[in-house]
Scaffold this active site. Structure first.
Site, PDB file in Angstrom:
ATOM      1  N   GLU A   1      -5.118  -8.713   3.463  1.00 35.56           N
ATOM      2  CA  GLU A   1      -5.356  -7.548   2.601  1.00 35.56           C
ATOM      3  C   GLU A   1      -5.378  -7.955   1.127  1.00 35.56           C
ATOM      4  O   GLU A   1      -5.390  -7.093   0.248  1.00 35.56           O
ATOM      5  CB  GLU A   1      -4.297  -6.467   2.838  1.00 35.56           C
ATOM      6  CG  GLU A   1      -4.584  -5.613   4.047  1.00 35.56           C
ATOM      7  CD  GLU A   1      -3.578  -4.496   4.246  1.00 35.56           C
ATOM      8  OE1 GLU A   1      -3.908  -3.553   4.996  1.00 35.56           O
ATOM      9  OE2 GLU A   1      -2.468  -4.555   3.697  1.00 35.56           O
TER      10      GLU A   1
ATOM     11  N   GLY B   1       2.808  -7.449  25.676  1.00 36.45           N
ATOM     12  CA  GLY B   1       3.664  -8.493  25.135  1.00 36.45           C
ATOM     13  C   GLY B   1       2.932  -9.446  24.216  1.00 36.45           C
ATOM     14  O   GLY B   1       2.171  -9.036  23.335  1.00 36.45           O
TER      15      GLY B   1
ATOM     16  N   MET C   1       0.844  -1.194   0.000  1.00 38.21           N
ATOM     17  CA  MET C   1       0.000   0.000   0.000  1.00 38.21           C
ATOM     18  C   MET C   1       0.880   1.245   0.000  1.00 38.21           C
ATOM     19  O   MET C   1       2.052   1.193   0.402  1.00 38.21           O
ATOM     20  CB  MET C   1      -0.876   0.057   1.266  1.00 38.21           C
ATOM     21  CG  MET C   1      -1.866  -1.071   1.427  1.00 38.21           C
ATOM     22  SD  MET C   1      -3.382  -0.745   0.511  1.00 38.21           S
ATOM     23  CE  MET C   1      -4.303  -2.252   0.882  1.00 38.21           C
TER      24      MET C   1
ATOM     25  N   GLY D   1       2.073  -4.235  14.636  1.00 39.98           N
ATOM     26  CA  GLY D   1       1.785  -5.656  14.471  1.00 39.98           C
ATOM     27  C   GLY D   1       2.583  -6.269  13.334  1.00 39.98           C
ATOM     28  O   GLY D   1       3.063  -7.405  13.433  1.00 39.98           O
ATOM     29  N   ASP D   2       2.753  -5.523  12.250  1.00 41.91           N
ATOM     30  CA  ASP D   2       3.547  -6.013  11.129  1.00 41.91           C
ATOM     31  C   ASP D   2       5.020  -6.127  11.504  1.00 41.91           C
ATOM     32  O   ASP D   2       5.716  -7.045  11.044  1.00 41.91           O
ATOM     33  CB  ASP D   2       3.388  -5.081   9.924  1.00 41.91           C
ATOM     34  CG  ASP D   2       1.964  -5.031   9.412  1.00 41.91           C
ATOM     35  OD1 ASP D   2       1.240  -6.033   9.567  1.00 41.91           O
ATOM     36  OD2 ASP D   2       1.567  -3.986   8.869  1.00 41.91           O
TER      37      ASP D   2
END
Length: 306
Positions: free
Chosen positions: A140, A226, A11, A252-253
Site C-alpha cells: 500500500e 489455514g 489508513m 490477513g493483517d
C-alpha cells in the site's frame, strides 16, 4: 524478543455494513457504519503490538483531522512513532470498506500521504531499523520504497517479510528472490506466479515455483483452510480454525502481525504459523479491523477454549 519494524501504510477505515451493493444510479439505505484506524501496515503493527511485540513504525500521515487520531492510536498501543511523519497539504490514507451480511468485504483504498513514504525515509530511520530483527512490508506504499526496504534488509542482514497485498502485477523477481518470507493469499499467489491457484494443491505447486526462484520461505494463507508452508524447512500445512465469522476485514493483517511477533521470539516457523492461523480466526469473529484484534491475554483464553 527482537524489535519488529513495519514499513508501510496507515489508513482511516470507513466501514459501511450492507445487505448488497447498490446498482448504478441506485441509492440504498445501509444498516450500519463505523470508522476506525486501519491500513495494512498499521494493522500488522497493531496486531503484533497487542500481542506484546516491540514495534517501530515507518509511515506517513496527512495534514488533516485523521492524522492526530492515527498517531494517538499507535502511541496508545506502545508503537514507536518517531518515524511516522506528516505530509503538509496532503490527505491521510482512507479506505472505504463495504461489509456484507455474509461477512465478506469489498475495499477501496486512497493512498494519500502513504504515497509519500520514500526510500529517503528508510535511510533517515536506519539507526532504528538496524536494531530490529525483522522488517515487515506490504504494497500500500510505493513499489520503489518496498524494493528499497528489501535491499536495506539484505544489505544489513535483517530478515524481510513481504505481504504482497493489495495484489500488484509485475513484481520484480530479483527483489522477491531476496526475501526471507513471502506471505500471499491465494489470489496474490496466482497473480505473482501466473498460475491458477484455487486449491491447497495448486497453491503448493505455485509456492514451489517461488521457492525455486530464490525465496527462502513462502507461506500461503488459505482463509478458513489455514495456511501452507513451502521453503527451507520442507512443506507442511497448518489447519484452520472453524469460527462464526462476522467480518473478515483485516484477517490477513492479523495473521501477518501475529506471525511476525511469534517468529521474532524464537524463530519457530510452524509454531508462529499455528498461532497466526488462530489469531486470524479470532479476528473475524468481531467487527472492524484493529478493533477485532485481541490482546495477548484475550487470545490466550481463546486458545485454551479451542
Amino acid at each position: 524478543m527482537s524489535k519488529i519494524a513495519v514499513i508501510g501504510s496507515n489508513m482511516v477505515d470507513l466501514i459501511t455494513y450492507i445487505d448488497r451493493m447498490p446498482r448504478q444510479g441506485e441509492t440504498l439505505e445501509a444498516p450500519g457504519f463505523a470508522m476506525g484506524c486501519g491500513g495494512k501496515g498499521a494493522n500488522q503493527a497493531v496486531a503484533a503490538a497487542k500481542l506484546g511485540a516491540d514495534v517501530v513504525m515507518l509511515s506517513k500521515v496527512g495534514d488533516d483531522v485523521f492524522a492526530d487520531n492515527t498517531l494517538a492510536n499507535f502511541q496508545r498501543l506502545g508503537i514507536d512513532t518517531q518515524h511516522v511523519t506528516r505530509v503538509a497539504g496532503v490527505s491521510s490514507g482512507v479506505a472505504p470498506i463495504f461489509v456484507k451480511s455474509d461477512s465478506h468485504n469489498s475495499i477501496l483504498i486512497i493512498k494519500g500521504a502513504n504515497a509519500h513514504l520514500k526510500p529517503a525515509d528508510i535511510d533517515a530511520a536506519q539507526a532504528a531499523l538496524r536494531n530490529c530483527g525483522l522488517i515487515v512490508v506490504q504494497l500500500e506504499i510505493e513499489l520503489e520504497t518496498v524494493y528499497y526496504a528489501i535491499e536495506f534488509g539484505k544489505r544489513h542482514g535483517i530478515p524481510v517479510l513481504l505481504n504482497p497485498a493489495p495484489a500488484v502485477e509485475g513484481l520484480s523477481r530479483a527483489h522477491l528472490a531476496q526475501l526471507d518470507f513471502l506471505i500471499p493469499n491465494e489470489t496474490e499467489l496466482a497473480l505473482i506466479t501466473g498460475q491458477t491457484v484455487n486449491s491447497p494443491d495448486s497453491a503448493l505447486k505455485a509456492a514451489k515455483q517461488l521457492v525455486a526462484d530464490g525465496i527462502r520461505h513462502v507461506i500461503v494463507t488459505l482463509g478458513e483452510k489455514g495456511a501452507l508452508y513451502v521453503g527451507e524447512e520442507g512443506e507442511f500445512r497448518v489447519k484452520g480454525q472453524i469460527v462464526a465469522a462476522v467480518d473478515t476485514t483485516g484477517a490477513g493483517d492479523a495473521f501477518i502481525g501475529c506471525f511476525a511477533h511469534h517468529w521474532s521470539q524464537d524463530r519457530d516457523i510452524k509454531k508462529a504459523m499455528t498461532q497466526a492461523v488462530a489469531y486470524s480466526a479470532y479476528s473475524v469473529t468481531g467487527l472492524g479491523t484493529q478493533t477485532s484484534y485481541p490482546d495477548a491475554s484475550t487470545f490466550n483464553r481463546f486458545l485454551q477454549d479451542l
